[in-house]
Scaffold this motif. Structure first.
Motif, mmCIF file in Angstrom:
data_model
loop_
_atom_site.group_PDB
_atom_site.id
_atom_site.type_symbol
_atom_site.label_atom_id
_atom_site.label_comp_id
_atom_site.label_asym_id
_atom_site.label_seq_id
_atom_site.Cartn_x
_atom_site.Cartn_y
_atom_site.Cartn_z
ATOM 1 N N ARG A 1 0.775 -1.229 -0.015
ATOM 2 C CA ARG A 1 0.194 0.213 0.094
ATOM 3 C C ARG A 1 0.667 1.315 -0.012
ATOM 4 O O ARG A 1 2.258 1.261 0.323
ATOM 5 N N GLY A 2 0.269 2.292 -0.217
ATOM 6 C CA GLY A 2 1.009 3.663 -0.115
ATOM 7 C C GLY A 2 1.959 3.896 -1.536
ATOM 8 O O GLY A 2 2.816 4.617 -1.368
ATOM 9 N N ARG A 3 1.808 3.215 -2.720
ATOM 10 C CA ARG A 3 2.444 3.335 -3.950
ATOM 11 C C ARG A 3 1.669 3.713 -5.005
ATOM 12 O O ARG A 3 2.374 3.873 -6.105
ATOM 13 N N GLY A 4 0.511 4.024 -4.699
ATOM 14 C CA GLY A 4 -0.291 4.882 -5.770
ATOM 15 C C GLY A 4 -1.232 3.860 -6.536
ATOM 16 O O GLY A 4 -1.925 4.195 -7.174
ATOM 17 N N ALA A 5 -1.067 2.625 -6.208
ATOM 18 C CA ALA A 5 -2.090 1.568 -7.019
ATOM 19 C C ALA A 5 -3.312 1.651 -6.743
ATOM 20 O O ALA A 5 -4.217 1.580 -7.673
ATOM 21 N N GLY A 6 -3.849 2.008 -5.373
ATOM 22 C CA GLY A 6 -5.327 2.059 -5.063
ATOM 23 C C GLY A 6 -6.118 3.201 -6.065
ATOM 24 O O GLY A 6 -7.003 3.087 -6.518
ATOM 25 N N SER A 7 -5.207 4.243 -5.938
ATOM 26 C CA SER A 7 -5.658 5.716 -6.726
ATOM 27 C C SER A 7 -5.743 5.377 -8.291
ATOM 28 O O SER A 7 -6.575 5.989 -8.858
ATOM 29 N N LEU A 8 -4.761 4.569 -8.743
ATOM 30 C CA LEU A 8 -4.667 4.434 -10.294
ATOM 31 C C LEU A 8 -5.878 3.169 -10.398
ATOM 32 O O LEU A 8 -6.352 3.732 -11.669
ATOM 33 N N LEU B 1 -8.707 3.010 -9.325
ATOM 34 C CA LEU B 1 -9.952 4.084 -8.823
ATOM 35 C C LEU B 1 -10.247 4.865 -10.317
ATOM 36 O O LEU B 1 -11.359 4.859 -10.681
ATOM 37 N N ARG B 2 -8.997 5.634 -10.488
ATOM 38 C CA ARG B 2 -9.068 6.663 -11.612
ATOM 39 C C ARG B 2 -9.625 5.649 -12.940
ATOM 40 O O ARG B 2 -10.251 6.170 -13.704
ATOM 41 N N THR B 3 -8.828 4.697 -13.337
ATOM 42 C CA THR B 3 -8.994 3.713 -14.519
ATOM 43 C C THR B 3 -10.552 3.443 -14.535
ATOM 44 O O THR B 3 -11.144 3.540 -15.445
ATOM 45 N N ALA B 4 -11.043 2.926 -13.296
ATOM 46 C CA ALA B 4 -12.543 2.158 -13.259
ATOM 47 C C ALA B 4 -13.557 3.508 -13.361
ATOM 48 O O ALA B 4 -14.392 3.374 -14.207
ATOM 49 N N GLU B 5 -13.056 4.586 -12.800
ATOM 50 C CA GLU B 5 -14.075 5.657 -12.847
ATOM 51 C C GLU B 5 -14.390 6.093 -14.305
ATOM 52 O O GLU B 5 -15.307 6.668 -14.767
#
Ligand SMILES: CC(C)(COP(=O)(O)OP(=O)(O)OC[C@H]1O[C@@H](n2cnc3c(N)ncnc32)[C@H](O)[C@@H]1OP(=O)(O)O)[C@@H](O)C(=O)NCCC(=O)NCCS
Length: 306
Positions: free
Chosen positions: A87-94, A96-100
């Motif tokens: 966690r904390g490497r930007g995977a979750g945000s990326l 989420l952005r791709t999905a949205e």
């Protein structure tokens, strides 16, 4: 190293299942079920299974899709999961952005996500514009050691069957599932009216253990059932428990669960899991009665798109 997000490939199945087990050990997931879900996704779901990769290692994943079976248009869901040690490497945000972006392009106006009830996960959701709606509790029963109730004598006209007894024609189970499912509390209303889709995603789900699924029949009609999901090793999960309206409050769901759990223990399963909306009073009462204990809470969140 750079994190990238791409679509799932068949050869990722083992890594994705390992990751999902690490993130949500209270859910039953298998490679077969994952691959079947990808292969049979309904076209209207616009489904994508995303994976986040860093240095050739899969460190995150998310099922992404439109709630095509809801009567409210524009509802969609994504639940990013990132390995606890990555966690904390930007995977979750990326993810989420791709999905949205994908969901917005397919016409979604609201995106729902499950968020673990832990400060880092809740803060992540808030930072990305998601607001909490309703909690759900995961519960665990120590099947190997707990005292399971004995099956009570069955009232006249009541008999017990298994899911396997419906192999020739599962339609009566579809009807019972559709009726009970429409009364399950939740935030996306689901209408179960597509038998072919139900066969694909419920009846032929590789996690469904038809032999351990229990069905209570009253005067020849299905009154109550509990669907058993297993990993075919040690873990058992309740896929759905339902009693048709006219038969509620007679102890039939308890009978279905006693019958299924006793046979699951005899078959060697050691851990039983279930998940219920925090407003589902009757189901939570039944599970407490069996001795299930809350092992995790997730909070549903939503974000408006556009
Ligand atoms: C949940 C459900 C399966 C229960 O079926 P049922 O056959 O009526 O259940 P039972 O009669 O075996 O047991 C119901 C228990 O809930 C209790 N109960 C009923 N309403 C309750 C409420 N609002 N709050 C707390 N407990 C409640 C009853 O008192 C009973 O417990 P008791 O035997 O100790 O008195 C049924 O209501 C249903 O199909 N609901 C819609 C589908 C659903 O939500 N399924 C669960 C999703 S995982």
């Amino acid at each position: 190293m750079t994190v990238t997000v791409r679509d799932f490939r068949t050869e990722d199945a083992g890594a994705v299942v390992g990751l999902r087990r690490a993130c949500t050990p209270f859910m039953v997931t298998t490679k077969e079920a994952l691959l079947a879900g990808v292969a049979t996704a309904h076209p209207a779901k616009k489904y994508r299974l995303l994976v986040a990769e860093e240095d050739g290692e899969i460190i995150g994943t998310a099922h992404v899709g439109i709630a095509y079976d809801s009567s409210d248009p524009g509802q969609a869901s994504v639940t990013p999961q990132v390995h606890p040690e990555r966690r904390g490497r930007g995977a979750g945000s990326l993810i989420l952005r791709t999905a949205e972006e994908h969901l917005a392009a397919e016409g979604a106006t609201s995106v729902y996500a499950w968020v673990l009830d832990e400060p880092p996960a809740r803060a992540f959701a808030e930072r990305h514009g998601y607001r909490p709606t309703r909690p759900a509790h995961f519960q665990r029963l120590d099947l190997a050691r707990c005292t399971l109730p004995e099956l009570p004598p069955l009232p006249a006209g009541v008999e017990l069957r298994t899911g396997a007894d419906y192999a020739g024609d599962p339609r009566p189970l579809f009807a019972a599932d559709a009726e009970a499912g429409s009364d399950e509390p939740g935030d996306i209303s689901v209408t179960l009216d597509d038998y072919g889709d139900w066969l694909n995603h419920t009846w032929n789900d590789p996690c469904l253990d038809r032999a351990l699924t229990s069905v209570v029949v009253v005067d020849g009609r299905i009154a109550s059932f509990t669907a058993a999901h297993t990993d075919r090793h040690t873990r058992y999960a309740s896929g759905m428990t339902g009693t048709v309206r006219e038969f509620r409050g007679r102890g039939l769901a308890k009978i279905a669960k006693i019958h299924s759990l006793r046979r699951a223990r005899a078959a060697g399963y050691t851990d039983a899991f279930t998940s219920n909306d925090a407003d589902n009073g009757p189901m939570l009462a039944i599970n407490r009665w069996f001795g299930y204990e809350i092992c995790a809470t997730e909070v549903r969140h939503v974000r408006a798109l556009g």
